[in-house]
Design a protein around this motif. Structure first.
Motif, short mmCIF file in Angstrom:
data_model
loop_
_atom_site.label_atom_id
_atom_site.label_comp_id
_atom_site.label_asym_id
_atom_site.label_seq_id
_atom_site.Cartn_x
_atom_site.Cartn_y
_atom_site.Cartn_z
N PHE A 225 -6.33 4.09 -2.89
CA PHE A 225 -4.88 4.18 -2.94
C PHE A 225 -4.35 4.51 -4.34
O PHE A 225 -3.17 4.35 -4.62
N TRP B 38 0.83 -1.22 0.00
CA TRP B 38 0.00 0.00 0.00
C TRP B 38 0.86 1.26 0.00
O TRP B 38 0.60 2.21 -0.73
N THR B 39 1.86 1.27 0.88
CA THR B 39 2.66 2.48 1.06
C THR B 39 3.76 2.61 0.04
O THR B 39 4.46 3.64 0.00
#
Length: 424
Positions: free
Chosen positions: A420, A228-229
């Motif tokens: 995202f 995700w990051t």
């Protein structure tokens, strides 16, 4: 469709899937005569010449390490402490533990063989009938390739060019939906059979179980959170999962250095089997592309109906049939290049398409005659596949309902990827 009929004949003769695919491809080139057969060898080799595919052996090795180090036992114990007191709670524990294990391994067969042994043993010892215990276990294994990480979604991403990170995120809500739907069927079965609640578990034991499972439960946080990051790619996430599982096994003292060799061997064997199928499937996919089958297929579909939902329903029927006769990997590699142009022309998001395809094919894991999880769970439960199929019939309803919902409501797949920035 002669090649497909030939495949079915070869599979019926128990010819290995990869060997059958290569045989059909070489047979076509021999009769066609216009293409050098050396190109076929090149296509097979380049079929696995993709860095993203290295995630497959990593996640398979991580799953094998988790089974060897007792991590699955800790996960099941925590789920039992939280839900075991509820009437019929071990059925819910079975699904919940499979969902937790799925968020670490991405392999349905690893769930069936590793966690399945623990689940079936616990349920039968608690008085649940063996057929029901095996059916819950088999049905819950279909969640593993939907929740991230997922080996099947990696294969779709490599074949289609879709974002693997986006596909991982797209599988979260459908995976949760499948788990909840299965629990509804379990609830109805428990009410009819009047299964008793489990023993009351002291609060101190629950805390101990939570503490024991804390570090294993950090694995999906690290895997999904890192993707995700943007800290690491899905492939690098697989390598991190292996190192994390190895560190836990050594820290707990449940993994001996002598076990590492056998663990590497088992995961290498499973990886080679999958990658051989992918390589062989790439030859068939290339031949179909050379014959402009995808373009002709797209034209025919658009002429029949430009409605994307009609297209998806037709695709669902096709994949449900194919999933009964073929493993997921070759179907994904062969079908994706054919249907992707039509799907894009209709405005379908590749992430939505990928999750729908994979969920379809995961239902095939518990359907005869080639259902890998069907036979794996039957072996673990020591019952005949026919008995297991009969017990599984009610569980096809929630799985097909989940498939229909994500087909008709793309937001169930695309909501998290959109958060995202992986989808529009």
């Amino acid at each position: 469709m002669t090649w497909f009929a030939g495949l079915l004949i070869l599979f019926g003769l128990s010819v290995p899937i990869a060997v059958g695919l290569i045989a059909i491809g070489l047979g076509f080139l021999t009769f066609d005569g216009r293409i050098d057969q050396l190109i076929a060898a090149q296509r097979v080799a380049t079929g696995i010449d993709n860095f993203a595919l290295t995630a497959i052996p990593f996640f398979l090795l991580a799953a094998e390490l988790m089974n060897r180090t007792g991590i699955t036992d800790r996960i099941f114990h925590l789920a039992n402490c939280l839900l075991g007191r509820v009437p019929g709670g071990l059925g819910y524990v079975n699904v919940g533990a499979s969902m937790l294990f799925a968020s670490m391994s991405g392999s349905a067969v690893a769930d069936a063989v590793g966690l399945g042994r623990i689940e079936i043993r616990a349920m039968t010892q608690a008085g649940y009938d063996r057929d029901f215990s095996a059916a819950v276990t088999a049905a819950s294994t279909t969640i593993a390739p939907i929740l991230p990480p997922s080996i099947s979604l990696i294969i779709f991403g490599v074949t289609s060019g879709a974002s693997i990170g986006g596909l991982f995120l797209g599988g979260i809500l459908p995976g949760l939906l499948m788990g909840l739907a299965l629990m509804v069927v379990i609830y109805l079965h428990v009410r009819r059979r009047n299964y008793p609640p489990g023993p009351k578990i002291p609060g101190r034991e629950i805390l101990c179980a939570a503490a024991g499972a804390f570090w294993p439960l950090m694995m999906p946080v690290i895997i999904v959170g890192g993707i995700w990051t943007g800290i690491f790619t899905p492939t690098e996430a697989g390598a991190c999962a292996v190192l994390y599982a190895l560190a836990l096994g050594l820290a707990y003292g449940t993994l001996k250095w002598g076990d590492i060799v056998s663990t590497l061997f088992e995961s290498a064997l499973a990886s080679a089997n999958i990658l051989f199928i992918i390589a062989a499937s790439a030859l068939i996919a290339w031949l179909l592309t050379m014959g402009q089958v995808p373009l002709h297929f797209a034209a025919v579909i658009l002429d029949l109906s430009p409605n994307p939902y009609v297209f998806l329903l037709f695709l669902n029927l096709l994949l449900l049939v194919l999933g009964c006769f073929m493993a997921a990997a070759p179907v994904i590699i062969m079908v994706t290049p054919i249907i992707l142009p039509a799907a894009v022309a209709m405005g379908l998001d590749p992430i939505h398409l990928g999750v729908v395809m994979v969920l379809n094919l995961m239902i095939g894991l518990i359907t005869p005659p080639v259902g890998l999880c069907l036979f794996a769970v039957a072996e673990v439960a020591s019952i005949s596949p026919l008995r297991l199929i009969r017990a599984l019939l009610p569980f096809f309803v929630p799985l097909l309902a989940s498939l229909l919902l994500i087909t008709l409501f793309p937001g169930l797949v695309l909501f998290v990827p959109r958060l995202f920035g992986f989808a529009n």
